[in-house]
Motif scaffolding. Structure first.
Motif, PDB file in Angstrom:
ATOM      1  N   PHE A 108       0.833  -1.204   0.000  1.00 26.88           N
ATOM      2  CA  PHE A 108       0.000   0.000   0.000  1.00 26.88           C
ATOM      3  C   PHE A 108       0.867   1.253   0.000  1.00 26.88           C
ATOM      4  O   PHE A 108       0.656   2.173  -0.814  1.00 26.88           O
ATOM      5  CB  PHE A 108      -0.921  -0.036   1.224  1.00 26.88           C
ATOM      6  N   LEU A 109       1.868   1.313   0.865  1.00 25.87           N
ATOM      7  CA  LEU A 109       2.756   2.475   0.927  1.00 25.87           C
ATOM      8  C   LEU A 109       3.595   2.603  -0.348  1.00 25.87           C
ATOM      9  O   LEU A 109       3.876   3.713  -0.800  1.00 25.87           O
ATOM     10  CB  LEU A 109       3.659   2.385   2.150  1.00 25.87           C
ATOM     11  N   GLY A 110       3.985   1.474  -0.928  1.00 22.08           N
ATOM     12  CA  GLY A 110       4.735   1.516  -2.180  1.00 22.08           C
ATOM     13  C   GLY A 110       3.915   2.100  -3.318  1.00 22.08           C
ATOM     14  O   GLY A 110       4.424   2.900  -4.111  1.00 22.08           O
ATOM     15  N   ILE A 111       2.648   1.704  -3.405  1.00 21.33           N
ATOM     16  CA  ILE A 111       1.770   2.251  -4.444  1.00 21.33           C
ATOM     17  C   ILE A 111       1.621   3.759  -4.267  1.00 21.33           C
ATOM     18  O   ILE A 111       1.683   4.527  -5.234  1.00 21.33           O
ATOM     19  CB  ILE A 111       0.400   1.542  -4.426  1.00 21.33           C
ATOM     20  N   ALA A 113       3.775   5.751  -2.778  1.00 21.08           N
ATOM     21  CA  ALA A 113       5.068   6.377  -3.073  1.00 21.08           C
ATOM     22  C   ALA A 113       5.278   6.481  -4.579  1.00 21.08           C
ATOM     23  O   ALA A 113       5.798   7.500  -5.070  1.00 21.08           O
ATOM     24  CB  ALA A 113       6.193   5.580  -2.428  1.00 21.08           C
ATOM     25  N   ILE A 114       4.888   5.464  -5.322  1.00 23.37           N
ATOM     26  CA  ILE A 114       5.001   5.513  -6.783  1.00 23.37           C
ATOM     27  C   ILE A 114       4.106   6.625  -7.337  1.00 23.37           C
ATOM     28  O   ILE A 114       4.504   7.383  -8.225  1.00 23.37           O
ATOM     29  CB  ILE A 114       4.652   4.144  -7.407  1.00 23.37           C
ATOM     30  N   GLY A 115       2.896   6.744  -6.800  1.00 26.04           N
ATOM     31  CA  GLY A 115       2.000   7.815  -7.236  1.00 26.04           C
ATOM     32  C   GLY A 115       2.557   9.192  -6.935  1.00 26.04           C
ATOM     33  O   GLY A 115       2.459  10.110  -7.755  1.00 26.04           O
ATOM     34  N   LEU A 116       3.160   9.354  -5.754  1.00 24.93           N
ATOM     35  CA  LEU A 116       3.764  10.640  -5.403  1.00 24.93           C
ATOM     36  C   LEU A 116       4.949  10.949  -6.304  1.00 24.93           C
ATOM     37  O   LEU A 116       5.110  12.085  -6.767  1.00 24.93           O
ATOM     38  CB  LEU A 116       4.192  10.641  -3.933  1.00 24.93           C
ATOM     39  N   ALA A 117       5.788   9.945  -6.576  1.00 30.11           N
ATOM     40  CA  ALA A 117       6.936  10.158  -7.463  1.00 30.11           C
ATOM     41  C   ALA A 117       6.468  10.538  -8.873  1.00 30.11           C
ATOM     42  O   ALA A 117       7.044  11.431  -9.508  1.00 30.11           O
ATOM     43  CB  ALA A 117       7.799   8.903  -7.508  1.00 30.11           C
ATOM     44  N   TYR A 118       5.422   9.896  -9.357  1.00 31.26           N
ATOM     45  CA  TYR A 118       4.880  10.222 -10.676  1.00 31.26           C
ATOM     46  C   TYR A 118       4.351  11.651 -10.711  1.00 31.26           C
ATOM     47  O   TYR A 118       4.608  12.409 -11.650  1.00 31.26           O
ATOM     48  CB  TYR A 118       3.772   9.228 -11.040  1.00 31.26           C
ATOM     49  N   GLU A 119       3.610  12.022  -9.661  1.00 29.13           N
ATOM     50  CA  GLU A 119       3.053  13.367  -9.581  1.00 29.13           C
ATOM     51  C   GLU A 119       4.178  14.410  -9.505  1.00 29.13           C
ATOM     52  O   GLU A 119       4.112  15.464 -10.136  1.00 29.13           O
ATOM     53  CB  GLU A 119       2.157  13.449  -8.347  1.00 29.13           C
ATOM     54  N   TRP A 120       5.212  14.100  -8.764  1.00 29.02           N
ATOM     55  CA  TRP A 120       6.350  15.008  -8.625  1.00 29.02           C
ATOM     56  C   TRP A 120       7.102  15.133  -9.960  1.00 29.02           C
ATOM     57  O   TRP A 120       7.471  16.225 -10.376  1.00 29.02           O
ATOM     58  CB  TRP A 120       7.285  14.464  -7.553  1.00 29.02           C
ATOM     59  N   LYS A 121       7.297  13.988 -10.648  1.00 31.66           N
ATOM     60  CA  LYS A 121       8.005  13.984 -11.924  1.00 31.66           C
ATOM     61  C   LYS A 121       7.253  14.770 -12.985  1.00 31.66           C
ATOM     62  O   LYS A 121       7.846  15.477 -13.800  1.00 31.66           O
ATOM     63  CB  LYS A 121       8.218  12.548 -12.388  1.00 31.66           C
ATOM     64  N   LYS A 122       5.933  14.681 -12.977  1.00 33.36           N
ATOM     65  CA  LYS A 122       5.117  15.399 -13.959  1.00 33.36           C
ATOM     66  C   LYS A 122       5.017  16.896 -13.645  1.00 33.36           C
ATOM     67  O   LYS A 122       4.498  17.654 -14.451  1.00 33.36           O
ATOM     68  CB  LYS A 122       3.702  14.810 -14.012  1.00 33.36           C
TER      69      LYS A 122
END
Length: 128
Positions: A108-111, A113-122
């Motif tokens: 759950f935390l990994g998903i 974190a991936i969403g936050l990294a994607y949002e940050w990258k975009k």
């Protein structure tokens, strides 16, 4: 046979509670407004009426275009607020859930974190 008046009397405490709640909420809303008018602190000027955090003028057309980044930040806040709400019961019951509970929470935390990294990258969190 049960008397209908006796059944209605059982709802009296709820009705009293609702009237007290309505009275207190009205008091908390209207008392500060009345006190500010009486004491003279109600003095709106251009600085008080300017936009604060919403990003658009408060007294214009409400159907004007709105920046999508405000929605993205709000959704991110809600997601991470819910994450915190899930972490506390998980931490309390970790002894009973064991490794399965730990692995499930890490997924759950990994998903998230991936969403936050994607949002940050975009660049959704960057402001101009």
């Amino acid at each position: 046979m049960v008397d209908p008046n006796q059944q209605l009397v059982q709802y009296l405490p709820i009705l009293i509670f609702l009237f007290i709640a309505l009275g207190l909420s009205a008091l908390f809303v209207f008392l500060p407004m009345g006190v500010s008018r009486l004491t003279g602190t109600h003095n709106p000027d251009t600085e008080k009426n300017s936009e604060y955090e919403c990003g658009f003028p408060a007294f214009e057309d409400p159907r004007s275009p709105f920046d999508i980044r405000f929605y993205l930040v709000a959704i991110s806040f809600i997601i991470f607020d819910l994450e915190a709400a899930f972490l506390f019961p998980w931490a309390v019951s970790l002894e009973q859930t064991g490794w399965q509970g730990w692995v499930g929470m890490m997924v759950f935390l990994g998903i998230l974190a991936i969403g936050l990294a994607y949002e940050w990258k975009k660049g959704a969190l960057d402001w101009e």
